[in-house]
Design an enzyme around this catalytic site. Structure first.
Site, PDB file in Angstrom:
ATOM      1  N   LYS A 116      37.014   9.994 -17.808  1.00 29.53           N
ATOM      2  CA  LYS A 116      36.166  11.179 -17.976  1.00 29.53           C
ATOM      3  C   LYS A 116      37.055  12.404 -18.170  1.00 29.53           C
ATOM      4  CE  LYS A 116      32.292  13.510 -15.590  1.00 29.53           C
ATOM      5  NZ  LYS A 116      31.435  13.453 -14.382  1.00 29.53           N
ATOM      6  N   SER A 129      26.716  13.229 -15.126  1.00 23.65           N
ATOM      7  CA  SER A 129      27.485  13.916 -16.149  1.00 23.65           C
ATOM      8  C   SER A 129      28.491  13.009 -16.852  1.00 23.65           C
ATOM      9  CB  SER A 129      28.223  15.106 -15.518  1.00 23.65           C
ATOM     10  OG  SER A 129      29.150  14.668 -14.516  1.00 23.65           O
ATOM     11  N   SER A 180      26.492  11.605 -10.645  1.00 26.78           N
ATOM     12  CA  SER A 180      27.048  11.422 -11.986  1.00 26.78           C
ATOM     13  C   SER A 180      27.722  10.079 -12.191  1.00 26.78           C
ATOM     14  CB  SER A 180      28.052  12.544 -12.291  1.00 26.78           C
ATOM     15  OG  SER A 180      27.423  13.801 -12.260  1.00 26.78           O
TER      16      SER A 180
END
Length: 616
Positions: free
Chosen positions: A75, A149, A173
Site C-alpha cells: 500500500k 482504504s 481498511s
C-alpha cells in the site's frame, strides 16, 4: 499464467523444479501488462528491478527464506526504499532511502515487491474511490466499489497479481476490502507488526494489515513480519504464552459471540443476513457454541472514531502539509480531516473517559466468549451510490469495524460465501489483544469449510502443507456439567458457576431412567436426582454448563452431601457429568418427577403459596 499465486502452490512448484523466481517474474510481468486496470498501482517496479530481486533470492536459496520467490504488493502509505511514497496525494510524495520495517523483513524472507498500490487518500475511507489515481476495479463487478482504504492492495491479490499485499487498518481498511474481494485480511493486535515507515492516519491506532488468498497464507506472512521493532515507539512485546500458542493443536468447544437480531444492522441489504446465518452454522460445525452478546459497547466505541478526538489525530498527521497544500487534498478527504482541527482538549478527555467506560462494558461481554463474529460489512455499494452520498455510506461500512483498534482487539476477515448476485460476503472474527493465534486457527478451519475459490480466480483452496498450515491454538477444553436444581440459570446458586467462568452450553433432558426429589431441610431448597431402571423414571430438565478444569476442581470440592457428581445419561444418548443424590437423603424427600424439572416444581409452589417458594 494460470498458476495460482497462493503460497502452497508456489512452494510446491519451486520444490519440484518446475518454477524459479526469475521465471515467475517474467510471467508475472506479462500478466501485469495484460491486466487493464491502471488504477490498482500508483507505482510499479520495472521489470529490471523485479528480476534483480528474483536473482538475489535465487542466489540465497530457499532454505533460509520462508517466503522464497513470493510476489507481494505494498500500500502506497508504506515505504519501499527507492520507490516514491504518495499516500495517494502526488504533492505529498517523497522517496525513502529505507524501507518500512515490515517491508524489509518480508524482503529478507525472500518475498519480491511488485509495486505500490492505490488507496483512499491518506488512508481516510472504507470505499476505495477517494484517490486522484482512480478507482481500482472490483474483480466481481466493475460498478461496485472495491473497498478501502487499502483498495489497490486487495484488488491486486484478488486479481492474481500478487500472492499477498500489505495494507493498513485504522477503522477497517484491512478488512472491508478483504470482504469485497473474497480475501482473508488480518488486522493484527496493535503493536505486533511495526508501523515504522508508515504514513500515519491515527498513529496511536494504526496497524499494518495483510491481504492474502487464504487465512493460512496471511498468518504465515504475519508471523514473519511480526517481529518486535524497538525503534517503533508504539510497538508491543507479545506475551510469552502467545508465542507458545502458535504451535498447539486446536480443540473445541469454543464460545463465539453474536449480537441479537435487533442489534444487527444491514442498511436494507436483503442478501447478507442469510449468509451471516450460514456463517454461524459454519462455526458451530467446528465445535463453536453460539452466545448472544450485547453489541452496544462495541457499536458506541465505533462511533467515537470519527466523532471524537481521533479525528484530530488524523488532522495532526497532515497538518503541516495542509498548511501549504490544502487545495491538493481530495475534496471529501479534506472535508473529513479538517473537522479534526476544531476539537478541544476537553473533548479529548471526555471521549477518553467514555472509551474507558465502553472498554469495561466490553470486558463484561468478553468474559462469556472466546471470540466475536460479525459481518465484515453490512452491505456493499455501487460507485454511483458513493458519489451521491460519500460520507454517510462510507460511515455505514464501518458499523462492524471501527471499534477494533479503540478496544484493542485482534481481527481476521474471512471469505464466507457468495451472494445470489455473485458478490462475495465476508465475516470477521475478533478477539482480545494477542488472541491472534486462536483467530488464525479457527479462521483457517472456517475458510476450508466454506470457501469455493481463491480471490477473483477459479482456483480452489490448495491442500494444507507444512508451509501453509495455519498455526493453531489449543483452546481450553472445559468439563461439561449437567445441573438440575439450584444451579440452573436464575436460581440462587447459579453464581457458583458464573463466578468461576462457567458457560451455558445448551439445555437438554435426561433419559427416562431418573427420578427427581425435593430434599427436606435444604437452604436454599435443592432437589436430588436418582438413577432408576430405564422406563421407571422420566426425562428431567437439565442445563449443560462447562467449566475450565481448575474451576471444575474447585467447584466439585465445595459440593456438600448428600449431593455428589456422577454421570448423567441424556435423552439423545450422550453423557455429561452431573449432580446425583445419595439414596439415604430421599426418605424425607418429596417425589417431584411428574413435574419434569425443578423449575416447573418451584413455579407450582409459588402458585400454591407453599413455604420456601420465595427462596428459589
Amino acid at each position: 499464467m494460470s498458476l495460482s499465486l497462493d503460497l502452497t502452490t508456489l512452494r510446491n512448484a519451486y520444490a519440484a523444479g518446475t518454477l524459479t523466481p526469475t521465471a515467475l517474474v517474467e510471467e508475472l510481468c506479462q500478466r501485469l501488462d495484460a491486466h487493464a486496470d491502471p488504477a490498482i498501482w500508483i507505482h510499479r517496479l520495472p521489470r529490471s528491478a523485479l528480476l534483480a530481486y528474483a536473482h538475489n533470492t535465487e542466489q540465497r536459496g530457499p532454505a533460509e527464506q520462508p517466503l522464497y520467490g513470493v510476489p507481494f504488493a505494498i500500500k502506497d502509505n508504506i515505504d519501499l526504499a527507492g520507490a516514491p511514497t504518495t499516500a495517494a496525494c502526488p504533492e505529498f510524495a517523497y522517496t525513502p532511502t529505507v524501507s518500512a520495517t515490515v517491508v524489509q523483513q518480508l524482503i529478507d524472507a525472500g518475498a519480491i515487491p511488485v509495486g505500490k498500490t492505490n488507496l483512499d487518500q491518506f488512508a481516510t475511507g472504507l470505499v476505495g474511490v477517494r484517490s486522484p489515481y482512480g478507482t481500482p476495479r472490483n474483480p466481481f463487478h466493475p460498478d461496485m466499489i472495491p473497498g478501502g482504504s487499502s483498495s489497490g492492495s486487495a484488488v491486486a491479490v484478488a486479481s492474481g497479481l500478487a500472492s499477498f499485499a500489505l495494507g493498513t487498518d485504522t477503522a477497517g481498511s484491512g478488512r472491508v476490502p478483504a470482504a469485497f474481494n473474497n480475501l482473508a485480511g488480518i488486522k493484527p493486535t496493535r503493536g505486533w507488526l511495526s508501523t515504522r515507515g508508515v504514513v500515519p492516519a491515527c498513529r496511536s491506532l494504526d496497524c499494518v494489515s495483510i491481504f492474502a488468498l487464504t487465512v493460512e497464507d496471511a498468518t504465515r506472512v504475519a508471523r514473519i513480519a511480526g517481529q518486535f521493532d524497538p525503534m517503533d515507539s508504539f510497538a508491543r512485546h507479545a506475551p510469552n504464552e502467545v508465542a507458545a500458542a502458535w504451535d498447539h493443536a486446536a480443540e473445541s468447544p469454543f464460545w463465539f459471540g453474536v449480537p441479537p437480531a435487533d442489534q444487527l444492522e444491514w442498511f436494507g441489504d436483503q442478501q447478507n443476513p442469510t449468509l451471516f446465518k450460514d456463517a454461524i452454522r459454519g462455526l458451530e460445525s467446528l465445535g463453536g457454541v453460539q452466545v448472544e452478546v450485547d453489541f452496544m459497547p462495541f457499536r458506541d466505541a465505533a462511533r467515537l472514531l470519527y466523532e471524537g478526538p481521533w479525528l484530530a489525530e488524523r488532522w495532526a498527521a497532515i497538518r503541516a502539509f495542509h498548511a501549504q497544500h490544502a487545495d491538493k487534498i481530495f475534496p471529501v478527504t479534506r472535508q473529513i480531516i479538517e473537522g479534526g482541527s476544531k476539537l478541544l482538549a476537553v473533548e479529548a478527555f471526555e471521549s477518553l473517559y467514555k472509551l474507558a467506560d465502553l472498554r469495561r462494558a466490553a470486558e463484561e461481554e468478553w468474559a462469556h466468549i472466546d471470540l466475536l463474529m460479525l459481518p465484515t460489512a453490512p452491505t456493499i455499494y455501487t460507485r454511483a451510490q458513493l458519489e451521491a452520498d460519500p460520507i454517510t455510506l462510507n460511515s455505514r461500512l464501518g458499523y462492524y469495524t471501527n471499534f477494533a483498534n479503540l478496544l484493542d482487539t485482534a481481527a481476521i476477515a474471512i471469505p464466507a460465501g457468495f451472494r445470489p448476485d455473485g458478490l462475495p460476503f465476508g465475516v470477521t472474527l475478533f478477539g482480545p489483544a494477542w488472541s491472534d493465534p486462536m483467530l488464525a486457527s479457527i479462521g483457517a478451519a472456517f475458510q476450508r469449510g466454506t470457501a469455493r475459490k481463491l480471490g477473483g480466480s477459479r482456483h480452489p483452496l490448495p491442500a494444507v502443507s507444512s508451509f501453509a498450515k495455519a498455526p493453531p491454538l489449543r483452546l481450553p477444553r472445559g468439563v461439561q456439567l449437567g445441573v438440575v436444581g439450584a444451579h440452573l440459570t436464575g436460581q440462587p446458586l447459579n453464581a457458583q458457576l458464573t463466578d468461576r467462568g462457567g458457560r451455558l452450553v445448551r439445555t437438554a433432558r435426561t433419559a427416562d431412567c431418573y427420578r427427581l426429589y425435593a430434599l427436606a431441610g435444604t437452604v436454599p431448597p435443592k432437589p436430588g436426582l436418582v438413577r432408576v431402571a430405564p422406563g421407571e423414571g422420566a426425562p428431567i430438565e437439565v442445563e449443560v454448563w462447562t467449566l475450565a478444569p481448575p474451576a471444575w476442581a474447585e467447584f466439585v470440592a465445595a459440593i456438600p452431601p448428600p449431593l455428589g457428581i456422577g454421570t448423567l445419561i441424556l435423552d439423545d444418548g450422550s453423557t455429561v457429568k452431573g449432580f446425583l443424590c445419595e439414596p439415604v437423603a430421599l426418605s424425607d424427600g418429596e417425589d417431584i418427577t411428574s413435574f419434569g424439572g425443578w423449575r416447573a416444581y418451584r413455579e407450582a409452589q409459588r402458585g400454591s403459596g407453599q413455604p420456601g417458594a420465595s427462596q428459589a
